[in-house]
Design a protein around this motif. Structure first.
Motif: not given
Length: 124
Positions: A60-71, A82-84
């Motif tokens: 993940y990119g730093d700007s989305v790490k912990g908020r976005f999940t790819v599956s 999944q974007m939160t």
């Protein structure tokens, strides 16, 4: 060769969640690594998430790490983002794309098949 179609974008308020889908036209999809990119107006297309062909490895990119999940679900020829905790800086067109390459240093030119994109707009 596969074709990709993204869906799931929309207009949401800050703090909301969205789930983007990327559906492929055939099961060659399961042999490719897959990236999710976003492109904000006037800016370069930027890789935000990467998943290996079998789903075992994600980045993940730093700007989305912990908020976005790819599956991905290769039985459905589909991948998801999944974007939160969305914020206005996430506003962009989101694209999925396939690649034979691995590693976070990949650039746009390393990806060969692209979807048409889906717009995500986050209001403050």
């Amino acid at each position: 060769q596969v074709q990709l179609v993204e869906s799931g974008g929309g207009l949401v308020q800050a703090g909301a969640s969205l789930r983007l889908s990327c559906v492929a036209s055939n099961d060659l999809f399961g042999t490719y690594n897959l990236g999710w990119f976003h492109q904000a107006p006037g800016k370069e297309r930027k890789l935000v998430a990467l998943i290996s062909w079998n789903g075992d490895t994600t980045n993940y990119g730093d700007s989305v790490k912990g908020r976005f999940t790819v599956s991905r679900d290769n039985t459905k020829n589909a991948a998801y983002l999944q974007m939160t905790s969305l914020n206005p800086e996430d506003t962009a067109i989101y694209y999925c794309a396939t690649t034979r390459f691995t590693g976070w240093a990949l650039t746009v030119s390393d990806f060969d098949v692209w979807g048409q994109g889906t717009q995500v707009t986050v209001s403050s």
